[in-house]
Design a protein around this motif. Structure first.
Motif, PDB file in Angstrom:
ATOM      1  N   LEU A 119       0.853  -1.147  -0.071  1.00  0.00           N
ATOM      2  CA  LEU A 119       0.113  -0.084  -0.083  1.00  0.00           C
ATOM      3  C   LEU A 119       0.845   1.213  -0.014  1.00  0.00           C
ATOM      4  CD1 LEU A 119      -2.708  -0.799   2.604  1.00  0.00           C
ATOM      5  CD2 LEU A 119      -2.556  -1.441   0.306  1.00  0.00           C
ATOM      6  N   MET A 120       0.280   2.302  -0.560  1.00  0.00           N
ATOM      7  CA  MET A 120       1.067   3.545  -0.853  1.00  0.00           C
ATOM      8  C   MET A 120       2.455   3.481  -1.108  1.00  0.00           C
ATOM      9  SD  MET A 120      -0.179   5.186   3.059  1.00  0.00           S
ATOM     10  CE  MET A 120       0.039   3.436   3.856  1.00  0.00           C
ATOM     11  N   GLY A 121       2.787   2.768  -2.194  1.00  0.00           N
ATOM     12  CA  GLY A 121       4.191   2.300  -2.682  1.00  0.00           C
ATOM     13  C   GLY A 121       4.477   2.725  -4.184  1.00  0.00           C
ATOM     14  N   LEU A 122       3.505   3.556  -4.755  1.00  0.00           N
ATOM     15  CA  LEU A 122       3.764   3.874  -6.115  1.00  0.00           C
ATOM     16  C   LEU A 122       4.882   4.781  -6.096  1.00  0.00           C
ATOM     17  CD1 LEU A 122       0.467   4.828  -7.794  1.00  0.00           C
ATOM     18  CD2 LEU A 122       2.022   2.868  -8.194  1.00  0.00           C
ATOM     19  N   LYS A 123       5.272   5.867  -5.214  1.00  0.00           N
ATOM     20  CA  LYS A 123       6.166   6.734  -5.124  1.00  0.00           C
ATOM     21  C   LYS A 123       7.685   5.924  -5.221  1.00  0.00           C
ATOM     22  CE  LYS A 123       8.693  10.521  -3.071  1.00  0.00           C
ATOM     23  NZ  LYS A 123       8.345  11.526  -1.699  1.00  0.00           N
ATOM     24  N   ASN A 124       7.732   4.987  -4.350  1.00  0.00           N
ATOM     25  CA  ASN A 124       9.017   4.171  -4.018  1.00  0.00           C
ATOM     26  C   ASN A 124       8.866   2.835  -4.475  1.00  0.00           C
ATOM     27  OD1 ASN A 124      10.181   6.110  -1.900  1.00  0.00           O
ATOM     28  ND2 ASN A 124       8.714   5.511  -0.670  1.00  0.00           N
TER      29      ASN A 124
ATOM     30  N   GLN B 238      -5.402   0.615  -9.283  1.00  0.00           N
ATOM     31  CA  GLN B 238      -5.511   1.968  -8.904  1.00  0.00           C
ATOM     32  C   GLN B 238      -7.036   2.042  -8.647  1.00  0.00           C
ATOM     33  OE1 GLN B 238      -4.005   5.268 -11.570  1.00  0.00           O
ATOM     34  NE2 GLN B 238      -6.016   5.540 -11.922  1.00  0.00           N
ATOM     35  N   GLU B 239      -7.362   2.793  -7.489  1.00  0.00           N
ATOM     36  CA  GLU B 239      -8.560   3.080  -7.183  1.00  0.00           C
ATOM     37  C   GLU B 239      -9.549   2.092  -7.013  1.00  0.00           C
ATOM     38  OE1 GLU B 239     -10.064   7.481  -8.388  1.00  0.00           O
ATOM     39  OE2 GLU B 239      -8.335   6.973  -9.836  1.00  0.00           O
ATOM     40  N   GLY B 240      -9.213   0.804  -6.417  1.00  0.00           N
ATOM     41  CA  GLY B 240      -9.942  -0.347  -6.525  1.00  0.00           C
ATOM     42  C   GLY B 240     -11.115  -0.125  -6.002  1.00  0.00           C
TER      43      GLY B 240
ATOM     44  N   PRO C  29      -1.789   7.537  -7.276  1.00  0.00           N
ATOM     45  CA  PRO C  29      -2.407   7.088  -6.083  1.00  0.00           C
ATOM     46  C   PRO C  29      -3.844   7.539  -6.029  1.00  0.00           C
ATOM     47  CG  PRO C  29      -0.533   8.244  -5.849  1.00  0.00           C
ATOM     48  CD  PRO C  29      -0.970   8.574  -7.080  1.00  0.00           C
ATOM     49  N   PRO C  30      -4.682   6.716  -5.316  1.00  0.00           N
ATOM     50  CA  PRO C  30      -4.446   5.584  -4.528  1.00  0.00           C
ATOM     51  C   PRO C  30      -4.291   4.129  -5.316  1.00  0.00           C
ATOM     52  CG  PRO C  30      -6.598   5.886  -4.155  1.00  0.00           C
ATOM     53  CD  PRO C  30      -6.175   7.036  -4.957  1.00  0.00           C
ATOM     54  N   ALA C  31      -3.152   3.459  -5.154  1.00  0.00           N
ATOM     55  CA  ALA C  31      -2.987   2.451  -5.871  1.00  0.00           C
ATOM     56  C   ALA C  31      -2.291   1.456  -4.905  1.00  0.00           C
ATOM     57  CB  ALA C  31      -2.312   2.552  -7.149  1.00  0.00           C
TER      58      ALA C  31
END
Length: 410
Positions: A342-347, A370-372, A396-398
């Motif tokens: 979770l919350m991992g797109l940037k990294n 994304q946006e499930g 995000p959120p994805a």
């Protein structure tokens, strides 16, 4: 037939149930919920009833019915298909002047079990003149009205007077309820969560909360948009804590509405601690977490027989090489189960590189959702070796799912 409607207070009172089949499995839970001391007489039980016996929630007499079983009972529920056996039970109850419900023949019973729906403190029972299908249809229509707010009964008199019914039970009146709003689809909030929104005086909402839920709030409800609170993340959380404690201390029912579940990377624990330190009562209503729901609606089970016997949910908001990271990424790379980030797109580039460097195969099936559960849901399936490039167009959120389960369903 003219009936006299009545609500029974069964807490601590003996209720006899005769029969251990499907009908008893349906009837017993409501009796236990009412606090009845249930005694069940039957040579055999369904697995569901056996589990209640094993848990010590009811007493089972593994034999056939005897007339003396009715002695001391306040109510008898006959849940057998054999009409002759049922008649013997109701005759014993009639002789002892104990009301008796019969599943096989309501016309021979001295009491009926209505079609029931519950909405917080509101209980609706429908008999429809002894027509069960009609009673169910009416019951379901009432239930829908209570859930969507079209029936005035969904707002209790205490709420209409400006004082939440549940809050009124608390000394001082105020309290905080941490409510999980679910992964994005407004219909995935729990029934209890939606009811608390209907009763709230103040709602403090996160950015990822479904907007349609906020549109349903009563006009007089104070809505605090937590995503617009100034300062940095830590200071903003302090301000949220201050707001919910302050409003609750003033005697108001405060709903802290969070996306997903309050305790899955929602900082709900910090808010619970703040309330406890201030002496403010706080309760939690769990929510559907996107870590499971988003993969599910995208056709990805996080576990599957013969494929994955475990799944791990981690936060990716801190990079693997950051000294503040609490995640053992090398250990995750060695695991065979499913990894949900979770919350991992940037990294994600750093996360993928770390997993690959510590043993995960670049061919490991990987998906980004994304946006499930919303109308804007977008899903892509790829591999761990290629996910960084593929995910660059996502926002995000994805969530990211890594593991063989990504390709297990057609």
């Amino acid at each position: 037939m003219n009936l006299y409607p009545l609500a029974l207070r069964l807490e601590g009172r003996r209720v006899l149930v005769v029969g251990g089949g499907a009908v008893a499995s349906r009837r017993v839970p409501a009796l236990l919920e009412a606090g009845a001391r249930v005694v069940l007489v039957s040579p055999s039980l369904t697995p569901a009833l056996q589990s209640l016996v094993d848990a010590g929630k009811l007493h089972w007499e593994p034999r056939r019915f005897e007339a003396s079983d009715v002695d001391g009972a306040w109510l008898v529920q006959v849940a057998v298909d054999d009409r002759f056996a049922a008649a013997a039970v109701s005759a014993a109850a009639l002789e002892r002047r104990v009301f008796c419900v019969r599943a096989d023949d309501r016309h021979q019973a001295t009491a009926w079990t209505p079609a029931v729906t519950r909405h917080g403190p509101v209980t609706v029972a429908v008999t429809a003149g002894g027509d069960p299908p009609r009673a169910v249809v009416i019951r379901d229509a009432i239930r829908e009205g209570l859930l969507d707010g079209t029936l005035p009964g969904c707002v209790t008199p205490a709420v209409a007077a400006g004082r939440p019914a549940e809050a009124a039970e608390v000394v001082g009146g105020g309290r905080v309820v941490l409510v999980g709003a679910g992964p994005g689809d407004p219909e995935l909030i729990t029934v209890k969560g939606r009811r608390m929104l209907a009763e709230a005086d103040v709602v403090v909402a996160d950015r990822l909360v479904p907007g349609l839920l906020l549109d349903e709030l009563r006009p007089e409800v104070e809505l605090v948009d937590a995503s617009k609170i100034p300062y940095g993340p830590a200071r903003a959380q302090e301000e949220i804590n201050r707001i919910i404690v302050e409003r609750a201390s003033a005697g108001l029912l405060v709903v802290r509405l969070k996306g997903g579940d309050p305790y899955v990377f929602g900082r709900g624990g910090e808010e619970a601690i703040a309330c406890a330190e201030a002496g403010v009562p706080v309760t939690v209503i769990p929510g559907v977490s996107s870590s499971i729901a988003a993969p599910a609606v995208a056709g990805i089970p996080v576990t599957h027989r013969g494929v994955a016997h475990e799944f791990t949910v981690v936060s990716g908001h801190v990079a693997p090489d950051d000294p503040t990271s609490l995640v053992d990424w090398p250990a995750l790379a060695r695991m065979r189960g499913t990894l949900v980030v979770l919350m991992g797109l940037k990294n994600l580039p750093a996360i993928a590189a770390t997993l690959l460097a510590h043993g995960r195969s670049p061919d490991t099936p990987t998906a980004v959702v994304q946006e499930g559960t919303t109308a804007s849901q977008r899903t892509v399936r790829t591999t761990l070796g290629a996910v960084t490039e593929v995910a660059s167009s996502f926002r995000p959120p994805a969530i990211v799912v890594v593991g063989e389960v990504v390709g297990v369903l057609p």
